[in-house]
Design a protein around this motif. Structure first.
Motif, mmCIF file in Angstrom:
data_model
loop_
_atom_site.group_PDB
_atom_site.id
_atom_site.type_symbol
_atom_site.label_atom_id
_atom_site.label_comp_id
_atom_site.label_asym_id
_atom_site.label_seq_id
_atom_site.Cartn_x
_atom_site.Cartn_y
_atom_site.Cartn_z
ATOM 1 N N LEU A 1 -9.400 -0.890 3.183
ATOM 2 C CA LEU A 1 -8.492 -0.240 2.240
ATOM 3 C C LEU A 1 -8.217 -1.154 1.056
ATOM 4 O O LEU A 1 -8.138 -2.383 1.202
ATOM 5 C CB LEU A 1 -7.153 0.087 2.912
ATOM 6 C CG LEU A 1 -7.070 1.282 3.864
ATOM 7 C CD1 LEU A 1 -5.653 1.376 4.426
ATOM 8 C CD2 LEU A 1 -7.435 2.575 3.154
ATOM 9 N N TYR B 1 0.734 5.476 -0.262
ATOM 10 C CA TYR B 1 -0.114 6.661 -0.174
ATOM 11 C C TYR B 1 0.479 7.789 -1.013
ATOM 12 O O TYR B 1 1.699 7.966 -1.073
ATOM 13 C CB TYR B 1 -0.252 7.137 1.270
ATOM 14 C CG TYR B 1 -1.067 6.228 2.147
ATOM 15 C CD1 TYR B 1 -2.459 6.256 2.090
ATOM 16 C CD2 TYR B 1 -0.454 5.344 3.025
ATOM 17 C CE1 TYR B 1 -3.223 5.428 2.900
ATOM 18 C CE2 TYR B 1 -1.210 4.509 3.842
ATOM 19 C CZ TYR B 1 -2.587 4.558 3.777
ATOM 20 O OH TYR B 1 -3.344 3.735 4.568
ATOM 21 N N ARG B 2 -0.394 8.564 -1.653
ATOM 22 C CA ARG B 2 0.015 9.768 -2.388
ATOM 23 C C ARG B 2 -0.279 10.962 -1.491
ATOM 24 O O ARG B 2 -1.442 11.262 -1.190
ATOM 25 C CB ARG B 2 -0.768 9.868 -3.703
ATOM 26 C CG ARG B 2 -0.298 10.959 -4.653
ATOM 27 C CD ARG B 2 -0.906 10.728 -6.031
ATOM 28 N NE ARG B 2 -0.597 11.798 -6.954
ATOM 29 C CZ ARG B 2 -1.469 12.729 -7.339
ATOM 30 N NH1 ARG B 2 -2.713 12.694 -6.865
ATOM 31 N NH2 ARG B 2 -1.115 13.672 -8.189
ATOM 32 N N VAL B 3 0.772 11.632 -1.046
ATOM 33 C CA VAL B 3 0.647 12.663 -0.017
ATOM 34 C C VAL B 3 0.973 14.024 -0.604
ATOM 35 O O VAL B 3 1.972 14.201 -1.314
ATOM 36 C CB VAL B 3 1.597 12.356 1.168
ATOM 37 C CG1 VAL B 3 1.475 13.423 2.237
ATOM 38 C CG2 VAL B 3 1.276 10.984 1.749
ATOM 39 N N THR C 1 -2.457 -0.371 8.736
ATOM 40 C CA THR C 1 -2.735 -0.386 7.292
ATOM 41 C C THR C 1 -2.946 -1.807 6.795
ATOM 42 O O THR C 1 -3.869 -2.083 6.017
ATOM 43 C CB THR C 1 -1.580 0.277 6.526
ATOM 44 O OG1 THR C 1 -1.461 1.643 6.935
ATOM 45 C CG2 THR C 1 -1.823 0.232 5.021
ATOM 46 N N ALA D 1 3.455 2.595 2.804
ATOM 47 C CA ALA D 1 3.063 2.222 4.167
ATOM 48 C C ALA D 1 3.325 0.748 4.431
ATOM 49 O O ALA D 1 3.725 0.362 5.531
ATOM 50 C CB ALA D 1 1.591 2.541 4.405
ATOM 51 N N LEU E 1 5.116 10.006 -2.987
ATOM 52 C CA LEU E 1 4.605 8.665 -2.710
ATOM 53 C C LEU E 1 5.228 8.151 -1.421
ATOM 54 O O LEU E 1 6.454 8.150 -1.268
ATOM 55 C CB LEU E 1 4.913 7.726 -3.870
ATOM 56 C CG LEU E 1 4.280 8.093 -5.217
ATOM 57 C CD1 LEU E 1 4.692 7.085 -6.293
ATOM 58 C CD2 LEU E 1 2.766 8.179 -5.114
ATOM 59 N N TRP F 1 3.322 16.418 -4.944
ATOM 60 C CA TRP F 1 2.933 15.151 -4.333
ATOM 61 C C TRP F 1 4.153 14.271 -4.152
ATOM 62 O O TRP F 1 5.126 14.374 -4.908
ATOM 63 C CB TRP F 1 1.917 14.411 -5.213
ATOM 64 C CG TRP F 1 0.657 15.169 -5.482
ATOM 65 C CD1 TRP F 1 0.422 16.054 -6.505
ATOM 66 C CD2 TRP F 1 -0.540 15.134 -4.712
ATOM 67 N NE1 TRP F 1 -0.836 16.561 -6.423
ATOM 68 C CE2 TRP F 1 -1.463 16.009 -5.329
ATOM 69 C CE3 TRP F 1 -0.935 14.454 -3.565
ATOM 70 C CZ2 TRP F 1 -2.743 16.222 -4.846
ATOM 71 C CZ3 TRP F 1 -2.220 14.659 -3.081
ATOM 72 C CH2 TRP F 1 -3.112 15.522 -3.706
ATOM 73 N N THR G 1 -2.294 -1.192 -3.076
ATOM 74 C CA THR G 1 -1.734 -0.684 -4.325
ATOM 75 C C THR G 1 -1.370 -1.848 -5.246
ATOM 76 O O THR G 1 -1.546 -1.770 -6.468
ATOM 77 C CB THR G 1 -0.490 0.176 -4.033
ATOM 78 O OG1 THR G 1 -0.847 1.213 -3.111
ATOM 79 C CG2 THR G 1 0.071 0.785 -5.292
ATOM 80 N N ARG H 1 0.851 -1.183 0.000
ATOM 81 C CA ARG H 1 0.000 0.000 0.000
ATOM 82 C C ARG H 1 0.887 1.232 0.000
ATOM 83 O O ARG H 1 1.723 1.424 0.892
ATOM 84 C CB ARG H 1 -0.913 0.008 1.228
ATOM 85 C CG ARG H 1 -1.706 1.288 1.409
ATOM 86 C CD ARG H 1 -2.835 1.454 0.410
ATOM 87 N NE ARG H 1 -3.451 2.772 0.524
ATOM 88 C CZ ARG H 1 -4.621 3.086 -0.006
ATOM 89 N NH1 ARG H 1 -5.302 2.175 -0.689
ATOM 90 N NH2 ARG H 1 -5.118 4.304 0.124
#
Length: 345
Positions: A93, A32-34, A84, A58, A55, A53, A96, A30
Motif C-alpha cells: 500500500l 481511505y476514501r469510502v 494496514t 486507518a 474519508l 464519499w 497518504t 493512510r
C-alpha cells in the motif's frame, strides 16, 4: 568535557545511537476514501449519477523504529490499523502521508533488492497454489527469488525439519489442514531467507499444539538468522512467548511503545492481591481493604491501586494473618483490554 557529552546523550539519544534502526516509520498515515449510499433501489440508481464519499483514517501519524534482530509485537483490536501498517511497510500500500524506510529502502517503490529481502505472512491469505503440492509452489518461489539450487535444497531441508513438514509438501494444498497449510505458508515465505518478516496473525485458526510449534519456529528463526520480525496476533501467548517489546495501536494511533513487562504499569494502574486463609473469611471482611474480584470460603483476590498495594498488603497481614499472599500484575489479556477501552467522554 565528558560530563557535557553525557548530558547531550541524555537529552538527544537519537543523535548518538550506535546503530541505525533497520525499520523506521515517521508520521505514517493512510486514509481511505469510502463510497457511502443509503439502502434501497432509489439510492442505488442515484449513486450511479452522484456518489457520496467519506474519508476514513486507518492509520494516523504512526511513528516507531525497529532495530536489527528485534521481535516486536504489534497489538490492537480488529480495525486498529495493524494490517494496514504492515501492508505499507511491505510495499503493498501507498501511504497518504508520512515516510518509512526498511533496510534503507522506501517500501512502496517495490525495488527488487527490497522485495528479495522481506516476507509477509498473513494468516487469512494464502500464496500456495490450491491444486498442486506445496513443493511445486516452493519451486515457483525459487524461480521468482532466483535462489541458487544448492541453497534452495538446503533451505527446504532445514525448513522441513524445523516445521516438521515431512511428506506434507508432497500433498496437494487443498488436502492439508489449516495448521498444516500455515506451516507450509511459512516455509514458502522463508525460502529466500529474508532478514525482515512481517507476520500478520501467523497462528490464526490453528490449534493450541500447532500454535506452540509455530511460535517455537519463529523464535528459532530469529535466533539463527538474526531476523527482524514485526508480529501481529490476537493470541497473547504468541506475544508473551516471543516479544519483549510491544507496540499498542487503536483507532489508527499508537497508544504505547515499550517493554511488555512495563505495559501493566502504564495502562493498568492496579495490582491483584491473592490471599489464602487458614480459616474462612467473608467477602465483606476482605472488602474493607480493597475491591474484591473473586472470593471463596478460604481465598480471595483483591484489586488495589498500584500506589496503595504495599499499604493494603501490610494491613491484611497485620489484621488477618493469611496463610499465603501474593501480589501480581493483572493478566496481559486484561491489560490489553484496558488499553483498548474507549476513553470516557
Amino acid at each position: 568535557m565528558y560530563g557535557n557529552l553525557f548530558c547531550l546523550v541524555s537529552l538527544y539519544p537519537e543523535h548518538f545511537a550506535l546503530e541505525s534502526p533497520l525499520i523506521t516509520c515517521r508520521d505514517l498515515t493512510r486514509v481511505y476514501r469510502v463510497h457511502e449510499r443509503e439502502s434501497g433501489g432509489v439510492a442505488a440508481v442515484g449513486s450511479l449519477f452522484k456518489r457520496k464519499w467519506k474519508l476514513v483514517p486507518a492509520v494516523t501519524d504512526c511513528t516507531f523504529d525497529l532495530a536489527e534482530g528485534e521481535i516486536v509485537g504489534f497489538l490492537g483490536p480488529n480495525g486498529a490499523g495493524k494490517t494496514t501498517t504492515l501492508k505499507m511497510l511491505s510495499g503493498l500500500l501507498f501511504p497518504t502521508s508520512g515516510e518509512a524506510h526498511v533496510m534503507g529502502h522506501v517500501p512502496w517503490k517495490r525495488e527488487p533488492a527490497f522485495l528479495q529481502r522481506i516476507a509477509m505472512v498473513m494468516g487469512n491469505r494464502q500464496q500456495l497454489m490450491w491444486d498442486i503440492p506445496a513443493m511445486d509452489s516452493f519451486l515457483v518461489n525459487q524461480a521468482i527469488y532466483q535462489v541458487p539450487e544448492q541453497q534452495f535444497r538446503a533451505t527446504v531441508s532445514e525448513l522441513v525439519e524445523l516445521l516438521e513438514l515431512g511428506d506434507l509438501i508432497k500433498k496437494p494444498v487443498r488436502g492439508l489442514s489449516l495448521g498444516e497449510r500455515m506451516k507450509c505458508e511459512l516455509a514458502a515465505s522463508l525460502l529466500h531467507s529474508p532478514p525482515v518478516l512481517f507476520l500478520d496473525e501467523p497462528t490464526l485458526g490453528v490449534d493450541v499444539t500447532m500454535q506452540g510449534r509455530i511460535r517455537q519456529f519463529i523464535g528459532d528463526y530469529n535466533r539463527k538468522r538474526g531476523a527482524t520480525i514485526l508480529l501481529t496476533s490476537h493470541y497473547m501467548a504468541d506475544v508473551t512467548a516471543l516479544c519483549k517489546r510491544v507496540i499498542v495501536i487503536n483507532t489508527g494511533r499508537i497508544l504505547y511503545d515499550g517493554e511488555l513487562s512495563a505495559l501493566a504499569e502504564r495502562i493498568a494502574p492496579f495490582k491483584l492481591i491473592k490471599i489464602d486463609f487458614e480459616q474462612p473469611a467473608t467477602q465483606a471482611l476482605c472488602s474493607r481493604y480493597a475491591e474484591v474480584v473473586v472470593s471463596s470460603a478460604n481465598s480471595a483476590t483483591l484489586k488495589a491501586p498500584r500506589a496503595d498495594a504495599a499499604g493494603v498488603v501490610a494491613r491484611i497481614i497485620a489484621d488477618l494473618a493469611p496463610m499465603d499472599l501474593t501480589v501480581e500484575d493483572p493478566p496481559i489479556e486484561e491489560i490489553i483490554q484496558q488499553a483498548f477501552r474507549p476513553e470516557p467522554e
